[in-house]
Design a protein around this motif. Structure first.
Motif, mmCIF file in Angstrom:
data_model
loop_
_atom_site.group_PDB
_atom_site.id
_atom_site.type_symbol
_atom_site.label_atom_id
_atom_site.label_comp_id
_atom_site.label_asym_id
_atom_site.label_seq_id
_atom_site.Cartn_x
_atom_site.Cartn_y
_atom_site.Cartn_z
ATOM 1 N N PHE A 348 0.832 -1.205 0.000
ATOM 2 C CA PHE A 348 0.000 0.000 0.000
ATOM 3 C C PHE A 348 0.866 1.255 0.000
ATOM 4 C CE2 PHE A 348 -2.671 3.117 2.387
ATOM 5 C CZ PHE A 348 -3.664 3.260 1.425
ATOM 6 N N GLU A 349 1.937 1.235 0.806
ATOM 7 C CA GLU A 349 2.848 2.379 0.854
ATOM 8 C C GLU A 349 3.570 2.570 -0.479
ATOM 9 O OE1 GLU A 349 4.165 4.679 3.904
ATOM 10 O OE2 GLU A 349 2.089 4.521 3.265
ATOM 11 N N GLY A 351 2.241 2.310 -3.290
ATOM 12 C CA GLY A 351 1.298 2.860 -4.250
ATOM 13 C C GLY A 351 0.427 1.838 -4.940
ATOM 14 N N PRO A 353 -2.793 -0.475 -5.418
ATOM 15 C CA PRO A 353 -4.158 -0.625 -4.905
ATOM 16 C C PRO A 353 -4.280 -1.955 -4.151
ATOM 17 C CG PRO A 353 -4.166 -0.025 -7.229
ATOM 18 C CD PRO A 353 -2.758 -0.394 -6.888
ATOM 19 N N THR A 354 -5.003 -1.948 -3.071
ATOM 20 C CA THR A 354 -5.113 -3.134 -2.222
ATOM 21 C C THR A 354 -6.544 -3.638 -2.224
ATOM 22 O OG1 THR A 354 -3.338 -2.314 -0.804
ATOM 23 C CG2 THR A 354 -4.725 -4.053 0.090
ATOM 24 N N HIS A 372 -4.599 2.365 6.404
ATOM 25 C CA HIS A 372 -4.540 3.829 6.323
ATOM 26 C C HIS A 372 -3.770 4.400 7.512
ATOM 27 C CE1 HIS A 372 -5.810 8.002 5.800
ATOM 28 N NE2 HIS A 372 -6.232 7.989 7.050
ATOM 29 N N SER A 375 -0.007 4.030 7.444
ATOM 30 C CA SER A 375 0.691 4.615 6.299
ATOM 31 C C SER A 375 1.033 6.083 6.559
ATOM 32 C CB SER A 375 -0.186 4.518 5.050
ATOM 33 O OG SER A 375 -1.244 5.465 5.108
ATOM 34 N N ARG A 377 -0.205 8.420 5.054
ATOM 35 C CA ARG A 377 -1.414 9.196 4.791
ATOM 36 C C ARG A 377 -2.344 9.259 6.011
ATOM 37 N NH1 ARG A 377 -3.063 9.792 -0.809
ATOM 38 N NH2 ARG A 377 -1.229 9.427 -2.114
ATOM 39 N N THR A 426 -7.136 8.256 1.905
ATOM 40 C CA THR A 426 -7.486 6.919 1.431
ATOM 41 C C THR A 426 -8.978 6.832 1.179
ATOM 42 O OG1 THR A 426 -5.686 5.965 2.741
ATOM 43 C CG2 THR A 426 -7.384 4.447 1.968
ATOM 44 N N ASP A 464 -5.437 13.267 -5.589
ATOM 45 C CA ASP A 464 -4.398 12.403 -5.024
ATOM 46 C C ASP A 464 -5.035 11.517 -3.962
ATOM 47 O OD1 ASP A 464 -2.135 11.194 -3.981
ATOM 48 O OD2 ASP A 464 -1.598 12.932 -2.748
ATOM 49 N N ARG A 466 -5.378 7.260 -2.552
ATOM 50 C CA ARG A 466 -5.050 5.840 -2.628
ATOM 51 C C ARG A 466 -6.333 5.047 -2.392
ATOM 52 N NH1 ARG A 466 0.488 5.235 -1.261
ATOM 53 N NH2 ARG A 466 1.550 6.511 -2.827
#
Length: 632
Positions: A348-349, A351, A353-354, A372, A375, A377, A426, A464, A466
């Motif tokens: 996830f970090e 970039g 998609p999970t 989330h 991370s 973010r 996120t 921006d 995720r």
């Protein structure tokens, strides 16, 4: 039953006195009396649980293993500690072999995982029992050392006629529970022989084996610093660099009266003083040994070992994270799930998609929030939307927003939409499998370009964000049916984090304790036997069902009073046709819980006995026997 007391004043004690046990069996099984001074209390409690579950002492015991596929999955889920325990099990088996014992490891529900020792010359019954996959739980084979050790959370012995079933009276065994570094039950180590009596030292060797396994598990965990009590039988605590307690040995947990390592427990909750100042003092003076005061004034002599690692279940290794996260909504303790979660966090970090998958109620949104919060973010918004809970015609405007006048009833000045509200953070799309095909195209465009086109707009807007998506459905099957885009599946499936169902999780105790704290139930209100009964319930609704059951139990019980299985209205979660056939009893004893679990498993598998047995974690022979006991 009426309590019966013999003329002799001494309890059953440690010696094997078969005459006393036979006398106790006659009073219990023939006269219907409770021989409280002839049988140790934990064994008598086990007899009572067996009787209340409808088990008859003269029933035939079938030591049948679970299906091979079930065993394979079971072994995989226990691999994190089983591999470390093998050498200790072999050492124990070698130590007791001359006395006629064989050794085994079971999981927390009493299923055999591994056996050691030469059993080829032993009785057929012992050879049948000592096989990986055999269900040795109390509900399967009655009172035995492993099941009582699981229920009591301590070492026990069960000798000959102390076993509930007559078929098992040739066994003489002792077992010790094994706990992980957070204090959660993993399983048991047991030694058993088919000749009378308990040989001196067998119990001590079994306990020593369990302690060595626990120490291996403790040492395998990285730590910033480990604090070891001097002269306190291996008492040791591990802390991360923030001073949060991450592990404690069994002896340390006993010394500080901490049954399990709870979330948020810090150095200052145990010791006097500030963690940072204590670390600085030790490092500046290059000290390893010193004095520490427990809160309350008790002074201990301790060694501090700085390992330098900073383990956090939510941390990213290396320099990927400039500032480590401080909080995670609900930290998992299941080692297998935890390892997958850490890999998912790194993905996830990076970039990617999970995609979070798992059964309904298993905690997919909690997993997404943890990703989330773990991370960089975490200080930005986390926005969640359930694609299956909204009308299809509203999802587009909810996700992408709209401009003024885009449709009748649109907001004056327009609306930014959920995705733009998650800017810098996120976006969690739950039940992604329910997203309409038309919106799947727009989502694919966003994932490729990083831009959204609000409803009614002519220009795209860069965002921006995720993405974490979640589903309980088989997306590939939906693709095959033309209900989900193959290219979108590839795009959201950067990494798949599977959240295991509650029945598969090794950290059930941690989940239970966390939910108890959330609904206002103290851990002291749950007995060991109740914990064991709850752990062995299949929980088809997973964590959500368990939370609802705990909330109901808290509402029904007297404040602070010990809870019983009757406070958990488990039959309320069963299918309606089961409820019609069930009596109107307002309480649910362990026998009722067992019957409900079986009925629910049979319903879910359309009457397939093999599949139902696998779901329940018991053998087919055991399930056939229990089905015969169900009311017609």
């Amino acid at each position: 039953m009426t309590i019966s007391r013999a003329n002799a004043s001494s309890p059953a004690g440690q010696r094997y006195v078969p005459q006393r046990i036979w006398q106790a069996r006659e009073r219990y099984f023939v006269d219907g009396l409770l021989p409280v001074d002839l049988v140790e209390h934990p064994l008598l409690q086990s007899w009572e649980r067996c009787r209340q579950s409808g088990l008859g002492a003269n029933e035939h015991v079938a030591f049948a293993p679970v299906e091979r596929s079930t065993l394979s999955h079971m072994m995989d889920s226990e691999r994190h500690w089983l591999d470390l325990a093998q050498s200790e099990l072999q050492q124990l088996a070698a130590g007791v072999a001359e006395a006629g014992y064989a050794a085994m490891l079971t999981n927390a529900c009493g299923t055999v995982l591994s056996v050691a020792g030469n059993i080829s010359q032993r009785s057929i019954a012992l050879r049948n029992a000592f096989r990986p996959g055999v269900d040795l739980s109390e509900m399967a084979i009655g009172t035995n050392a492993m099941s009582v050790a699981i229920a009591e959370r301590r070492a026990v012995k069960v000798l000959g006629p102390e076993h509930y079933f007559s078929d098992n009276q040739l066994f003489h065994c002792c077992a010790t529970p094994i706990f992980d570094p957070q204090g959660h039950l993993l399983g048991t180590v047991d030694v058993t022989r088919d000749t009378p009596g308990l040989v001196a030292g067998a119990m001590a060797l079994t306990q020593a084996c369990a302690h060595r396994i626990e120490r291996k598990l403790f040492d395998a965990m990285g730590a910033f610093v480990k604090i070891e009590w001097v002269g306190a039988d291996g008492a040791c605590l591990s802390f991360d660099s923030d001073g949060q307690l991450i592990a404690a040995s069994s002896s340390a947990r006993r010394l500080i009266d901490l049954p399990t390592v709870r979330e948020g427990c810090r150095f200052e909750d145990i010791f006097e003083g500030d963690f940072s100042r204590w670390v600085r003092s030790h490092r500046e003076n290059q000290r390893q040994a010193g004095l520490l005061n427990l809160n309350g004034g008790v002074r201990i002599h301790a060694n501090a070992v700085f390992e330098g690692a900073t383990p956090r279940v939510h941390a990213v290794s290396g320099a990927a994270m400039a500032e480590p996260p401080r909080q995670v909504s609900s930290r998992p303790h299941d080692p297998g799930y935890l390892a997958n979660f850490q890999v998912a966090l790194r993905a996830f970090e990076a970039g990617l998609p999970t995609l979070v998958t798992g059964e309904t109620g298993s905690g997919k949104e909690v997993a997404a929030r943890n990703l989330h919060l773990g991370s960089r973010r975490r200080k930005a918004p986390f926005v969640a939307i359930n694609c299956g809970a909204m009308a299809p015609e509203l999802i587009a405007s909810e996700l992408f927003g709209h401009v003024e006048g885009a449709f009748t009833g649109s907001a004056r000045g327009g609306s930014p939409g959920k995705i733009e509200a998650a800017r810098g953070g996120t976006m969690f799309l739950d039940e992604i499998g329910d997203m309409p095909l038309s919106l799947q195209v727009a989502l694919l465009r966003l994932l490729d370009s990083g831009e959204i086109l609000p409803v009614g707009a002519s220009r795209p807007v860069a965002v921006d964000v995720r993405f974490i998506c979640a589903t309980h459905r088989d997306l590939q099957s939906l693709v095959d049916q033309g209900l989900f885009r193959q290219d979108l599946l590839y795009r959201i499936h950067g990494f798949n984090l599977r959240v295991p169902p509650l029945r598969e999780r090794a950290d059930f105790d941690a989940v239970l304790d966390g939910l108890c704290e959330k609904v206002g139930i103290r851990s002291s209100q749950l007995s060991s036997s109740l914990r064991h009964a709850l752990q062995c319930y299949p929980w088809p609704g997973n964590v959500r069902q368990l939370q609802h059951a705990l909330t109901l139990a808290a509402a029904l019980a007297e404040p602070g009073a010990p809870l019983s299985l009757g406070d958990f209205n488990l039959h309320a979660h069963a299918p309606a046709k089961e409820a019609v056939a069930r009596t109107a009893s307002s309480t649910l004893d362990m026998g009722q819980a067992m019957r409900d679990s079986i009925a629910q498993a049979m319903e879910r598998t359309n009457g397939n006995v093999a599949a139902a047995a696998a779901l329940l974690g018991i053998s087919r022979a055991t399930l056939y026997r229990k089905l015969k006991q169900l009311p017609r």
